[in-house]
Design a protein around this motif. Structure first.
Motif, PDB file in Angstrom:
ATOM      1  N   ALA A  54       0.884  -1.156   0.000  1.00  0.00           N
ATOM      2  CA  ALA A  54       0.000   0.000   0.000  1.00  0.00           C
ATOM      3  C   ALA A  54       0.924   1.209   0.000  1.00  0.00           C
ATOM      4  O   ALA A  54       1.632   1.455   0.978  1.00  0.00           O
ATOM      5  CB  ALA A  54      -0.899   0.006   1.226  1.00  0.00           C
ATOM      6  N   VAL A  55       0.939   1.929  -1.112  1.00  0.00           N
ATOM      7  CA  VAL A  55       1.884   3.024  -1.312  1.00  0.00           C
ATOM      8  C   VAL A  55       1.193   4.352  -1.034  1.00  0.00           C
ATOM      9  O   VAL A  55       0.185   4.688  -1.675  1.00  0.00           O
ATOM     10  CB  VAL A  55       2.425   3.009  -2.761  1.00  0.00           C
ATOM     11  N   ALA A  56       1.709   5.090  -0.074  1.00  0.00           N
ATOM     12  CA  ALA A  56       1.154   6.407   0.231  1.00  0.00           C
ATOM     13  C   ALA A  56       1.315   7.294  -0.995  1.00  0.00           C
ATOM     14  O   ALA A  56       2.419   7.490  -1.490  1.00  0.00           O
ATOM     15  CB  ALA A  56       1.866   7.023   1.432  1.00  0.00           C
ATOM     16  N   ASP A  57       0.201   7.808  -1.497  1.00  0.00           N
ATOM     17  CA  ASP A  57       0.258   8.646  -2.696  1.00  0.00           C
ATOM     18  C   ASP A  57      -0.318  10.045  -2.454  1.00  0.00           C
ATOM     19  O   ASP A  57      -0.676  10.744  -3.382  1.00  0.00           O
ATOM     20  CB  ASP A  57      -0.429   7.955  -3.875  1.00  0.00           C
ATOM     21  N   SER A  58      -0.386  10.434  -1.186  1.00  0.00           N
ATOM     22  CA  SER A  58      -0.834  11.766  -0.815  1.00  0.00           C
ATOM     23  C   SER A  58      -0.147  12.176   0.480  1.00  0.00           C
ATOM     24  O   SER A  58       0.025  11.351   1.381  1.00  0.00           O
ATOM     25  CB  SER A  58      -2.352  11.782  -0.603  1.00  0.00           C
ATOM     26  N   SER A  59       0.194  13.437   0.569  1.00  0.00           N
ATOM     27  CA  SER A  59       0.784  13.932   1.821  1.00  0.00           C
ATOM     28  C   SER A  59      -0.294  14.367   2.805  1.00  0.00           C
ATOM     29  O   SER A  59       0.006  14.674   3.953  1.00  0.00           O
ATOM     30  CB  SER A  59       1.729  15.100   1.530  1.00  0.00           C
ATOM     31  N   GLY A  60      -1.557  14.360   2.363  1.00  0.00           N
ATOM     32  CA  GLY A  60      -2.633  14.810   3.235  1.00  0.00           C
ATOM     33  C   GLY A  60      -3.666  13.764   3.597  1.00  0.00           C
ATOM     34  O   GLY A  60      -4.320  13.880   4.625  1.00  0.00           O
ATOM     35  N   TYR A  61      -3.821  12.747   2.752  1.00  0.00           N
ATOM     36  CA  TYR A  61      -4.846  11.728   3.001  1.00  0.00           C
ATOM     37  C   TYR A  61      -4.210  10.438   3.480  1.00  0.00           C
ATOM     38  O   TYR A  61      -3.091  10.099   3.099  1.00  0.00           O
ATOM     39  CB  TYR A  61      -5.647  11.438   1.727  1.00  0.00           C
ATOM     40  N   GLU A  62      -4.971   9.696   4.284  1.00  0.00           N
ATOM     41  CA  GLU A  62      -4.460   8.414   4.768  1.00  0.00           C
ATOM     42  C   GLU A  62      -4.390   7.413   3.613  1.00  0.00           C
ATOM     43  O   GLU A  62      -5.203   7.442   2.695  1.00  0.00           O
ATOM     44  CB  GLU A  62      -5.311   7.882   5.904  1.00  0.00           C
ATOM     45  N   ALA A  63      -3.407   6.527   3.703  1.00  0.00           N
ATOM     46  CA  ALA A  63      -3.186   5.531   2.658  1.00  0.00           C
ATOM     47  C   ALA A  63      -3.853   4.206   2.991  1.00  0.00           C
ATOM     48  O   ALA A  63      -4.294   3.491   2.093  1.00  0.00           O
ATOM     49  CB  ALA A  63      -1.687   5.317   2.448  1.00  0.00           C
ATOM     50  N   TRP A  64      -3.920   3.864   4.265  1.00  0.00           N
ATOM     51  CA  TRP A  64      -4.431   2.551   4.668  1.00  0.00           C
ATOM     52  C   TRP A  64      -4.860   2.572   6.126  1.00  0.00           C
ATOM     53  O   TRP A  64      -4.462   3.460   6.869  1.00  0.00           O
ATOM     54  CB  TRP A  64      -3.387   1.459   4.437  1.00  0.00           C
ATOM     55  N   GLN A  65      -5.651   1.557   6.478  1.00  0.00           N
ATOM     56  CA  GLN A  65      -6.044   1.305   7.864  1.00  0.00           C
ATOM     57  C   GLN A  65      -6.014  -0.202   8.097  1.00  0.00           C
ATOM     58  O   GLN A  65      -6.340  -0.967   7.194  1.00  0.00           O
ATOM     59  CB  GLN A  65      -7.478   1.756   8.134  1.00  0.00           C
TER      60      GLN A  65
END
Length: 136
Positions: free
Chosen positions: A104-115
């Motif tokens: 799961a690759v974080a693709d935003s500096s503002g939104y969560e990537a995973w839970q």
């Protein structure tokens, strides 16, 4: 970062994978655990990129469009999680199922990537900006 939540996932098996409304990829594991990927995900097999969430609907010279989540389910169902990693600075989540690796690759500096949600109320969240917070 407290890694005790990641150790709870080791040994759990993939029971179901589905795509929720809004694009979230939801992975149900044994033991009452659920992994929700709200960002780019990618599947590697033996270290080679095989499919990503961005491939959904693409033709790539095939007869039918790619159904990425269905393909992911076809590869991961019944496999047991043997290792979990969270990258410092990005909070990218890597789930190891032997030669199968889901990231799961974080693709935003503002939104969560995973839970990751656990049976006892534990929730781990990969936040925008690379932070991980764990509740419960």
């Amino acid at each position: 970062m407290d890694d005790s939540w990641t150790s709870q996932l080791i040994g759990q098996t993939v029971n179901a994978i589905e795509q929720w409304e809004g694009g979230t990829c939801a992975i149900t594991l044994t033991g009452g655990y659920n992994v929700q990927i709200e960002s780019l995900w990618r599947l590697l097999i033996s270290g080679t990129l095989t499919r990503t969430s961005q491939d959904e609907g693409q033709l790539f010279g095939l007869n039918e469009p790619v159904h990425a989540v269905s393909e992911l389910a076809g590869k991961l169902l019944g496999h047991t999680l043997i290792a979990v990693q969270v990258a410092q600075g990005t909070a990218d989540l890597t789930l190891h199922f032997g030669v199968l690796i889901l990231q799961a690759v974080a693709d935003s500096s503002g939104y969560e990537a995973w839970q990751v949600v656990g049976p006892s109320g534990m929730v781990a969240v990969g936040q925008g900006g690379g932070n991980v917070v764990v509740y419960g």
